[in-house]
Motif scaffolding. Structure first.
Motif, PDB file in Angstrom:
ATOM      1  N   PRO A 127      -1.690  -5.626  -4.440  1.00  0.00           N
ATOM      2  CA  PRO A 127      -2.218  -5.757  -2.098  1.00  0.00           C
ATOM      3  C   PRO A 127      -3.182  -5.028  -2.189  1.00  0.00           C
ATOM      4  O   PRO A 127      -3.382  -3.463  -3.182  1.00  0.00           O
ATOM      5  CB  PRO A 127      -0.678  -5.438  -1.698  1.00  0.00           C
ATOM      6  N   LYS A 128      -4.237  -5.105  -0.880  1.00  0.00           N
ATOM      7  CA  LYS A 128      -5.048  -3.810  -0.684  1.00  0.00           C
ATOM      8  C   LYS A 128      -4.519  -3.499   0.433  1.00  0.00           C
ATOM      9  O   LYS A 128      -5.402  -2.055   1.127  1.00  0.00           O
ATOM     10  CB  LYS A 128      -6.029  -4.814  -0.309  1.00  0.00           C
ATOM     11  N   THR A 129      -3.234  -3.729   0.998  1.00  0.00           N
ATOM     12  CA  THR A 129      -2.497  -3.129   2.511  1.00  0.00           C
ATOM     13  C   THR A 129      -2.428  -1.088   1.297  1.00  0.00           C
ATOM     14  O   THR A 129      -1.906  -1.383   0.949  1.00  0.00           O
ATOM     15  CB  THR A 129      -1.924  -3.326   3.079  1.00  0.00           C
ATOM     16  N   MET A 130      -1.805  -0.450   2.486  1.00  0.00           N
ATOM     17  CA  MET A 130      -1.583   0.762   2.317  1.00  0.00           C
ATOM     18  C   MET A 130      -0.028   1.050   2.601  1.00  0.00           C
ATOM     19  O   MET A 130      -0.110   0.821   3.956  1.00  0.00           O
ATOM     20  CB  MET A 130      -2.712   1.843   2.275  1.00  0.00           C
ATOM     21  N   PRO A 131       0.913   1.580   2.461  1.00  0.00           N
ATOM     22  CA  PRO A 131       2.010   1.894   2.753  1.00  0.00           C
ATOM     23  C   PRO A 131       1.936   2.713   3.550  1.00  0.00           C
ATOM     24  O   PRO A 131       2.672   3.453   3.790  1.00  0.00           O
ATOM     25  CB  PRO A 131       2.823   1.531   1.421  1.00  0.00           C
ATOM     26  N   TYR A 132       0.684   4.004   3.118  1.00  0.00           N
ATOM     27  CA  TYR A 132       0.769   5.758   3.754  1.00  0.00           C
ATOM     28  C   TYR A 132       1.107   5.262   5.774  1.00  0.00           C
ATOM     29  O   TYR A 132       0.127   4.577   5.620  1.00  0.00           O
ATOM     30  CB  TYR A 132      -0.438   6.311   3.366  1.00  0.00           C
ATOM     31  N   GLU A 133       1.763   6.348   6.377  1.00  0.00           N
ATOM     32  CA  GLU A 133       1.973   6.332   7.419  1.00  0.00           C
ATOM     33  C   GLU A 133       0.760   7.270   7.737  1.00  0.00           C
ATOM     34  O   GLU A 133       0.456   8.430   7.240  1.00  0.00           O
ATOM     35  CB  GLU A 133       3.164   6.619   8.386  1.00  0.00           C
ATOM     36  N   VAL A 134       0.241   7.434   9.004  1.00  0.00           N
ATOM     37  CA  VAL A 134      -0.227   7.705   9.488  1.00  0.00           C
ATOM     38  C   VAL A 134       0.089   8.650  11.023  1.00  0.00           C
ATOM     39  O   VAL A 134       0.529   7.849  11.302  1.00  0.00           O
ATOM     40  CB  VAL A 134      -2.018   7.599  10.231  1.00  0.00           C
ATOM     41  N   TYR A 187     -11.813  -1.525  -6.034  1.00  0.00           N
ATOM     42  CA  TYR A 187     -10.709  -1.616  -5.353  1.00  0.00           C
ATOM     43  C   TYR A 187     -10.635  -2.306  -4.059  1.00  0.00           C
ATOM     44  O   TYR A 187     -10.361  -3.598  -3.338  1.00  0.00           O
ATOM     45  CB  TYR A 187      -9.491  -1.611  -6.728  1.00  0.00           C
ATOM     46  N   TYR A 188     -10.271  -1.383  -2.750  1.00  0.00           N
ATOM     47  CA  TYR A 188     -10.291  -0.719  -1.547  1.00  0.00           C
ATOM     48  C   TYR A 188     -11.180  -0.991  -0.970  1.00  0.00           C
ATOM     49  O   TYR A 188     -11.032  -2.143   0.022  1.00  0.00           O
ATOM     50  CB  TYR A 188      -9.520   0.794  -1.908  1.00  0.00           C
ATOM     51  N   ARG A 243      -7.697   9.703   1.486  1.00  0.00           N
ATOM     52  CA  ARG A 243      -6.112   9.800   1.470  1.00  0.00           C
ATOM     53  C   ARG A 243      -5.621   9.002   0.065  1.00  0.00           C
ATOM     54  O   ARG A 243      -4.434   9.406  -0.274  1.00  0.00           O
ATOM     55  CB  ARG A 243      -5.021   9.470   2.642  1.00  0.00           C
ATOM     56  N   TYR A 260     -11.076   8.684   5.857  1.00  0.00           N
ATOM     57  CA  TYR A 260      -9.634   9.010   5.609  1.00  0.00           C
ATOM     58  C   TYR A 260      -8.503   8.103   5.398  1.00  0.00           C
ATOM     59  O   TYR A 260      -8.694   8.535   3.385  1.00  0.00           O
ATOM     60  CB  TYR A 260      -9.175   8.941   6.870  1.00  0.00           C
ATOM     61  N   GLU A 271       3.433  -2.265  -3.108  1.00  0.00           N
ATOM     62  CA  GLU A 271       2.593  -0.972  -2.849  1.00  0.00           C
ATOM     63  C   GLU A 271       2.795   0.260  -3.428  1.00  0.00           C
ATOM     64  O   GLU A 271       1.204   0.631  -3.279  1.00  0.00           O
ATOM     65  CB  GLU A 271       2.139  -1.239  -1.165  1.00  0.00           C
ATOM     66  N   TRP A 272       3.940   0.591  -3.069  1.00  0.00           N
ATOM     67  CA  TRP A 272       4.006   1.738  -3.233  1.00  0.00           C
ATOM     68  C   TRP A 272       3.925   1.581  -5.202  1.00  0.00           C
ATOM     69  O   TRP A 272       3.606   2.901  -5.089  1.00  0.00           O
ATOM     70  CB  TRP A 272       5.368   2.401  -3.306  1.00  0.00           C
TER      71      TRP A 272
END
Lengths: 188, 220
Positions: free
Chosen positions: B87-94, A149-150, A44, A40, A127-128
Motif C-alpha cells: 500500500p502507499k497509504t500511511m497508517p500514522y495518525e495526524v 516509492y511514496y 514523518r 510533513y 501498512e504497518w
C-alpha cells in the motif's frame, strides 16, 4: 480561497511574490500551504513521531523564511524544500543516535521501536509491516526508497535533492526494494 | 539482338507491340562503370574482413550467471509483485486540524525567533556597555580621588565661610545630642572622669612634644 490561489501559482510565481516585500507574508503562507502536507509525510516517514515531525517541519519553514532570499531559481522550490527537509531529517537522526548511543535501526530502541509505539500499530496490517520494513533500511537508502516509492519522484529530481548520481540512486532503490520485499516475505 | 527480335515476335504473337517503347533518359553518375569494379572489390574485401572477425566476446560474465538467470528473473518478478501489492497509504495518525493550523504556527515561530535573537543581542550589548561604564567609573574614582577630595573640601570650606558664627552655634546647639552620640560621649559617666588628672596628662602630652622655641612662640 487561498488554497485555490496556491494551486494556480507555480513555484516561480510564488518565489517572485515572496521577494516582493509587500507580499512576502502572504506568499510565505501560500508556500507553507502548498508544501506542508507533502513535506510533513516525507519527514514523518523518516522520524515516525508526530511531535518530532512537527519540530522538523517548522524548522524547514523557518529556514525557508530566512534563506529563500538566497535561493537560486534554477533548482526549483520543490527540490529546495525536499533537500532541506531530507537534510534536517538525516541530521536529526544522527543527533538522536549520538544522544542515545544506540543504533536507531535497532528494533527495540530505534525507529522500528517508534513504529511499534505508534497509536493503532497492528503487525497484521500490511501498512504497518511495510513501515517496519522501511525502518530496517540504512538512512540514505530509506530516503531514496521513500522519495521514489511514496512521492514517485523522478530520479533526476532525486539526484538534485540527494546530490547523488542517477545511476547510484537507481542502484540504491533496487537494493532497498529488494530488502523491503525480503522483509515482507519473511514476516508474512 | 536476335533474342530481342524473338521477344518482339513473341509479343507480337501475343498481340502486344512494344517496339515503340524506348528506355527513358536515366542519368548515371559519370564514370560509374569505370570505377564500379574497384568499388565492388573494396566492398567484397571489407566484407571478408568483417566475416573473418571472431564471434566470441572478450567479456567475462559472473560464474553461473546463465544458469541462475531464470531464478533471478523469477525473484525480480516476485519482488515486483510484492512491491505492487504494497500500500502507499500511511497508517500514522495526524492531530485534528493540524494542517489548517500549521501556517499560523509557523508564522508565530517566525515572529518569535527574530525577537528572541534581538533580545539576546540587546541584553549582551547592554551588559557590555554597563561593564565598560563600571570599569571607567572605578578607574576614574581610583585616579581622580585625591582631586575629588580636595575639591570636596574646598567646596565645604567655601560654604562654611559664608555661614556666620551665630548660625554655627545654633546648629551645634540643635544637633548636640546627635553629635554627642556619634562621638560616643553620651555613654560616658562624667563623674568617672578625673578632670584634673586628664588636664595634666593632656598638657604634659601636648607640651612634651613641643620644642622650647615652639613653646615660646605659643606663649607669645
Amino acid at each position: 480561497m487561498l488554497k485555490d490561489i496556491v494551486i494556480d501559482l507555480d513555484d516561480k510565481e510564488l518565489f517572485e511574490l515572496f521577494m516582493d516585500e509587500s507580499m512576502k507574508d502572504k506568499a510565505f503562507t501560500m508556500i507553507v500551504k502548498k508544501y506542508q502536507e507533502r513535506l510533513y509525510w516525507h519527514i514523518r516517514r523518516f522520524v515516525v513521531h508526530h511531535e518530532d515531525t512537527n519540530d522538523i517541519l517548522q524548522n524547514v519553514f523557518v529556514r525557508a523564511w530566512k534563506g529563500l532570499h538566497n535561493f537560486r531559481q534554477e533548482a526549483g522550490l520543490y527540490t529546495w524544500f525536499y533537500r532541506v527537509a531530507t537534510n534536517e531529517c538525516l541530521t536529526y537522526i544522527a543527533n538522536q543516535k549520538k544522544k542515545n548511543a544506540l543504533s536507531l535501526s535497532d528494533d527495540e530502541h530505534g525507529l522500528s521501536g517508534r513504529v511499534k509505539a505508534e497509536k493503532g500499530f497492528d503487525f497484521k496490517n500490511i501498512e504497518w509491516r511495510l513501515q517496519l520494513a522501511i525502518q530496517t533500511l540504512p538512512d540514505k537508502q530509506r530516503a531514496v526508497f521513500n522519495l521514489r516509492y511514496y512521492d514517485e519522484m523522478p530520479y533526476e529530481k532525486m539526484s538534485e535533492v540527494l546530490e547523488t548520481s542517477v545511476g547510484a540512486l537507481k542502484a540504491s532503490y533496487h537494493h532497498a526494494a529488494k530488502k523491503v520485499s525480503e522483509f515482507m516475505l519473511k514476516e508474512n | 539482338m536476335k533474342n530481342r527480335k524473338h521477344i518482339q515476335e513473341e509479343l507480337h504473337e501475343l498481340g502486344v507491340d512494344l517496339s515503340v517503347v524506348e528506355m527513358p533518359d536515366m542519368e548515371i553518375p559519370s564514370h560509374f562503370f569505370e570505377s564500379f569494379s574497384t568499388l565492388m572489390l573494396e566492398a567484397v574485401k571489407s566484407n571478408d574482413v568483417i566475416t573473418s572477425l571472431p564471434i566470441e566476446m572478450p567479456f567475462d560474465i559472473p560464474e553461473l550467471y546463465i544458469e541462475q538467470l531464470s531464478d533471478n528473473v523469477r525473484d525480480v518478478i516476485i519482488e515486483e509483485k510484492i512491491m505492487e501489492a504494497l500500500p502507499k497509504t500511511m497508517p500514522y495518525e495526524v492531530p485534528a486540524h493540524y494542517f489548517s493550523e500549521l501556517p499560523a504556527q509557523v508564522n508565530a515561530t517566525i515572529n518569535v525567533v527574530p525577537r528572541s535573537v534581538f533580545n539576546r543581542v540587546l541584553i549582551s550589548r547592554l551588559t557590555l556597555a554597563a561593564t565598560v561604564l563600571l570599569f571607567m567609573g572605578i578607574s576614574l574614582r581610583i585616579f581622580m580621588n585625591p582631586v575629588r577630595t580636595k575639591h570636596a573640601n574646598t567646596s565645604f570650606e567655601s560654604q562654611l565661610a559664608i555661614v556666620s558664627d551665630a548660625e554655627v552655634d545654633q546648629y551645634l546647639l540643635l544637633h548636640q545630642a546627635a553629635i554627642e552620640s556619634s562621638l560616643v560621649l553620651v555613654n560616658i559617666d562624667e563623674s568617672s572622669i578625673d578632670l584634673q588628672k586628664w588636664e595634666v596628662e593632656m598638657l604634659d602630652n601636648t607640651f612634651n612634644n613641643l620644642s622650647d622655641e615652639e613653646l615660646l612662640n605659643y606663649t607669645l
